[in-house]
Motif scaffolding. Structure first.
Motif, PDB file in Angstrom:
ATOM      1  N   GLY A 196       1.076   7.066  -6.436  1.00 19.20           N
ATOM      2  CA  GLY A 196      -0.035   8.004  -6.606  1.00 19.20           C
ATOM      3  C   GLY A 196       0.396   9.428  -6.321  1.00 19.20           C
ATOM      4  O   GLY A 196       0.062  10.355  -7.062  1.00 19.20           O
ATOM      5  N   ALA A 197       1.170   9.598  -5.243  1.00 20.71           N
ATOM      6  CA  ALA A 197       1.617  10.939  -4.866  1.00 20.71           C
ATOM      7  C   ALA A 197       2.531  11.519  -5.942  1.00 20.71           C
ATOM      8  O   ALA A 197       2.401  12.690  -6.330  1.00 20.71           O
ATOM      9  CB  ALA A 197       2.338  10.887  -3.522  1.00 20.71           C
ATOM     10  N   VAL A 240       2.029   1.869  -3.495  1.00 18.79           N
ATOM     11  CA  VAL A 240       0.954   2.352  -4.356  1.00 18.79           C
ATOM     12  C   VAL A 240       0.657   3.812  -4.069  1.00 18.79           C
ATOM     13  O   VAL A 240       0.523   4.643  -4.977  1.00 18.79           O
ATOM     14  CB  VAL A 240      -0.313   1.492  -4.146  1.00 18.79           C
ATOM     15  CG1 VAL A 240      -1.511   2.135  -4.832  1.00 18.79           C
ATOM     16  CG2 VAL A 240      -0.097   0.082  -4.666  1.00 18.79           C
ATOM     17  N   LEU A 241       0.605   4.162  -2.781  1.00 13.84           N
ATOM     18  CA  LEU A 241       0.321   5.548  -2.416  1.00 13.84           C
ATOM     19  C   LEU A 241       1.439   6.474  -2.866  1.00 13.84           C
ATOM     20  O   LEU A 241       1.187   7.595  -3.316  1.00 13.84           O
ATOM     21  CB  LEU A 241       0.111   5.663  -0.903  1.00 13.84           C
ATOM     22  CG  LEU A 241      -1.219   5.091  -0.416  1.00 13.84           C
ATOM     23  CD1 LEU A 241      -1.314   5.177   1.093  1.00 13.84           C
ATOM     24  CD2 LEU A 241      -2.382   5.837  -1.053  1.00 13.84           C
ATOM     25  N   LEU A 242       2.683   5.992  -2.740  1.00 17.32           N
ATOM     26  CA  LEU A 242       3.810   6.814  -3.176  1.00 17.32           C
ATOM     27  C   LEU A 242       3.732   7.097  -4.673  1.00 17.32           C
ATOM     28  O   LEU A 242       3.924   8.232  -5.119  1.00 17.32           O
ATOM     29  CB  LEU A 242       5.131   6.097  -2.868  1.00 17.32           C
ATOM     30  CG  LEU A 242       5.762   6.453  -1.525  1.00 17.32           C
ATOM     31  CD1 LEU A 242       7.038   5.651  -1.316  1.00 17.32           C
ATOM     32  CD2 LEU A 242       6.047   7.947  -1.453  1.00 17.32           C
ATOM     33  N   PRO A 249       0.823  -1.222   0.000  1.00 15.55           N
ATOM     34  CA  PRO A 249       0.000   0.000   0.000  1.00 15.55           C
ATOM     35  C   PRO A 249       0.851   1.264   0.000  1.00 15.55           C
ATOM     36  O   PRO A 249       0.525   2.243  -0.679  1.00 15.55           O
ATOM     37  CB  PRO A 249      -0.797  -0.115   1.301  1.00 15.55           C
ATOM     38  CG  PRO A 249      -0.769  -1.556   1.650  1.00 15.55           C
ATOM     39  CD  PRO A 249       0.513  -2.102   1.122  1.00 15.55           C
ATOM     40  N   THR A 250       1.957   1.229   0.755  1.00 19.22           N
ATOM     41  CA  THR A 250       2.824   2.412   0.785  1.00 19.22           C
ATOM     42  C   THR A 250       3.344   2.717  -0.616  1.00 19.22           C
ATOM     43  O   THR A 250       3.342   3.870  -1.051  1.00 19.22           O
ATOM     44  CB  THR A 250       4.013   2.171   1.730  1.00 19.22           C
ATOM     45  OG1 THR A 250       3.513   1.622   2.940  1.00 19.22           O
ATOM     46  CG2 THR A 250       4.754   3.455   1.993  1.00 19.22           C
ATOM     47  N   CYS A 255       0.610  12.661  -8.893  1.00 23.99           N
ATOM     48  CA  CYS A 255      -0.095  13.932  -8.697  1.00 23.99           C
ATOM     49  C   CYS A 255       0.860  15.116  -8.604  1.00 23.99           C
ATOM     50  O   CYS A 255       0.518  16.223  -9.006  1.00 23.99           O
ATOM     51  CB  CYS A 255      -0.941  13.883  -7.433  1.00 23.99           C
ATOM     52  SG  CYS A 255      -2.281  12.708  -7.534  1.00 23.99           S
TER      53      CYS A 255
END
Lengths: 435, 299
Positions: free
Chosen positions: B38-39, B34-36, B31-32, B42
């Motif tokens: 994503g960040a 994937v979020l990274l 998850p980390t 963006c």
């Protein structure tokens, strides 16, 4: 690229909204004469710094006050004008590209100003004036600027590679091949599937005539022999890899102009301003020549861009509006401001020999006779009759030529697609089209 | 239908308890990651804007994409001075449209949501269902009908033309209704009524403070939506003094093919127009953290 796609989307959204919404007939907008005899006019335009010219008018004419609203240019202002006219509150005057005039006329947005405009008719070349009459007795706008096409090239790169300026399109093709041989990273120029106005100018030079009207019946021949000749000529160059095929007016294109990947650009009179803005690093390295010709010894060119000032049918003070439009585009004081502040190449004959145009544009400082030769070239621009749905032809151009480039199919097929789409759209909208 | 909607817990997205580490739990790498990603996805465009804003017009297309240039101040001055400082006017307009529009919208949403959640009246289900349907209609398709309506009453090309259509937000009302149902207990309202408070006073003094975190969310949503809105002001406004930043910058990019797009002016204009949004989020995020803790449900 982004902005063009967006523009297309916008046009679709606006058009869909228009046809869905019910018609409103309340035309009593508040632009009538004010007490005290002072007339208020609203004016939509996109030319940079055109407010300076409007200010000059307002200072000299306290009775007719013009309020300028800066708008996005080209096709966007047309969709917006159509919407505003539908709602009954268009501006009194608007800057309109020549090819958009028939669209606005067939939607009853623009007024026929033949009577009031008669005095300035002689100030313009016949070919230019024809663009605002649409080949009828009516006059729908006052010409503002024109865009005769010329050939721009990097003089330094041409010297370095030992190239001569091509005088015919055959020589142009040969030059393109030589560039590939001598400098495999460079291209002579690019074919843009994104700029229908550019292609239309090239077709005009070859003698294309896409629209014509005979009484009530339209003749549409987007796929005439001249256009197909031009399309297949460029298609051949793209197919053999002699020229690039990236669209113009994108950041990538700017980069290619800046770093010398593209060393020539068949463009129009206003190119110096664009090059100065998008390829500042190449200042002083460019030169301008007449367009390559289809037959040796010929002397013809087409037009790309150029706009006019239209007066809307809903306006309450048409006479005053025409007075302003005529002043702005034909009066030496006004055209001088347009040349100086807005970098516009004026359509009025006298203005083309303005003292301001004795000096070459700063970006072309080495070419002393820039505007003298420009004026001579401008005289050779062929006239062109625009149809009521140039937007459809242009949108189809982008789709069809884009597909032809990626699918490696002949460009003349794309021209046929344009013809079919244009005729189908005209018939759908109730125009009589000769078969 | 309505019962189903009201039973949706909103607590999940607002996470009242804050992060809580469970003992013995290892870092969740997937998850980390994937979020990274994503960040980065963006933030990369923002990094581009920041780098490009500091380049001169000629180096913009010739130098490495993310290498900053040294012309930030020069670009800033050019942008500031363009058209007599018209950019700042656009920025103020954007603040006005988004700020006033957001506050009005949050208030109207709060009032409607509270009414729909706490009062039984004929037509309540119909109204709520119509609102739900409204959530599904993209605002873009309404711009032209709204233009024609406002033209009918002669209000196009005024500040109201952009403000009015933004006040009613079906999504905001939907959110406020769910929030009111979850955050304002009926017992509190009954107690207030027993004490003799009028309905207006109950809403203003009791319900509204309890709904505040939800309304802040509505305000933020609406603020961002209006701030980024292009089509509505593009259609409604013709006077460039009333343009918001979005439409104003668009006119600079699209000056016809005969004039170069003012890239450097537009890019630094974009960079500056992002700042108010970032500031707003930083300022208002504490309301989310407080959330239900600040409500009077404790007892």
């Amino acid at each position: 690229m982004m902005r063009k796609k967006f523009g297309a989307l916008l046009a679709v959204v606006l058009a869909a909204g228009l046809s869905a919404a019910c018609t409103s007939d309340s035309g009593d907008a508040d632009q009538g004469a004010q007490p005290g005899g002072k007339v208020e006019l609203s004016f939509w335009a996109w030319a940079p710094n055109i407010d300076k010219t409007v200010d000059a008018w307002n200072a000299a004419n306290p009775d007719i006050h013009v309020t300028l609203s800066k708008q996005a240019g080209g096709g966007d202002i047309v969709t917006k004008l159509l919407t505003a006219a539908k709602a009954g509150n268009p501006p009194d005057l608007a800057q309109v590209e020549y090819q958009s005039l028939p669209t606005l006329v067939s939607n009853d947005v623009l007024a026929d100003i033949a009577e009031q405009a008669a005095p300035v008719k002689d100030k313009f070349a016949e070919g230019v004036w024809q663009q605002v009459t649409l080949g009828t007795d009516a006059v729908y706008a006052i010409p503002q600027d024109s865009g005769p096409m010329m050939f721009y090239y990097r003089a330094d790169e041409f010297d370095r590679l030992g190239l001569t300026v091509p005088k015919t399109w055959d020589e142009f093709a040969q030059t393109a091949r030589t560039v590939r041989q001598k400098a495999p990273k460079k291209y002579l120029t690019t074919f843009s599937a994104n700029d229908p106005g550019w292609f239309t100018g090239l077709a005009q030079q070859a003698g294309a005539s896409w629209w014509g009207i005979n009484g009530e019946t339209w003749n549409v021949s987007v796929n005439d022999a001249a256009t197909k000749k031009v399309a297949d000529y460029w298609g051949g160059l793209v197919a053999e890899g002699a020229i690039d095929k990236q669209p113009m007016y994108t950041p990538a294109w700017n980069k290619a102009l800046n770093d010398g990947t593209l060393i020539a650009w068949p463009s129009a009179i206003w190119a110096p301003g664009v090059l100065a803005g998008n390829a500042a690093a190449t200042k002083g390295k460019w030169a301008m020549a007449p367009m390559p010709q289809w037959a040796a010894g010929e002397n013809k060119t087409g037009s790309w861009g150029g706009s006019s000032t239209g007066v809307t049918a809903a306006g309450k003070n048409k006479a005053a509006a025409v007075k302003f439009a005529a002043w702005m585009n034909a009066d030496p004081a006004a055209t001088a401001l347009l040349i100086k502040e807005s970098s516009i190449y004026p359509a009025a004959r006298d203005a083309q020999s303005s003292p301001l145009l004795q000096e070459p544009p700063a970006f072309f400082a080495n070419q002393k006779d820039f505007y003298t030769s420009a004026k001579a070239i401008a005289e050779t621009a062929s006239g062109f009759v625009w149809g009521p749905n140039v937007n459809v032809a242009y949108d189809t151009y982008k789709d069809a030529f884009g597909k032809a480039i990626t699918g490696r199919t002949p460009f003349s097929g794309a021209v046929d697609t344009m013809q079919t789409a244009t005729v189908a759209d005209m018939q759908k909208n109730g125009f009589k089209v000769a078969s | 239908m309505t019962a189903l909607a009201t039973s949706v817990p909103v607590h999940d997205d607002v996470d009242p308890a804050g992060p809580r580490r469970r003992p013995g739990r290892r870092t969740a790498w997937l998850p980390t990651a994937v979020l990274l990603i994503g960040a980065i996805y963006c933030l990369l465009p923002l990094a581009w804007v920041a780098a490009a804003a500091s380049k001169s017009g000629s180096s913009l297309f010739t130098t490495f994409t993310f290498a900053p240039g040294g012309d930030l101040l020069a670009n800033f001055r050019e942008m500031s001075g363009y058209g007599g400082g018209v950019y700042w006017k656009w920025l103020l307009n954007s603040l006005l449209y988004a700020g006033v529009g957001g506050v009005l919208s949050a208030f109207v949403s709060g009032l409607s949501g509270y009414t729909l959640a706490k009062f039984r009246f004929p037509g309540r289900g119909v109204i709520f269902n119509v609102l739900l349907a409204g959530v599904l209609v993209p605002g873009v398709t309404l711009a032209i009908p709204q233009y024609l309506l406002l033209a009918e009453v002669g209000m196009t090309d005024t500040y109201w033309a952009v403000l009015l259509p933004n006040i009613l937000s079906p999504y905001g009302i939907y959110l406020a209704r769910i929030y009111a149902a979850a955050a304002v207990p009926d017992t509190v309202l009954e107690a207030a009524r027993t004490d003799g408070a009028s309905e207006g006073r109950i809403f203003g003094r009791v319900a509204l403070p309890m709904m505040l975190p939800g309304l802040v969310t509505v305000f933020l949503f609406q603020f961002v939506a209006v701030w980024n809105n292009f089509l509505l002001p593009f259609v409604m406004l013709s006077d460039d003094d009333k343009f918001p930043v979005t439409v104003g910058l668009f006119t600079l990019l699209n000056q016809g093919q005969a004039a170069p797009a003012l890239y450097s002016v537009v890019i630094i204009g974009v960079l500056i127009s992002v700042i108010p949004l970032i500031a707003l989020f930083l300022l208002l995020q504490r309301y989310w953290r407080l959330d239900l803790v600040s409500g009077s449900v404790k007892g």
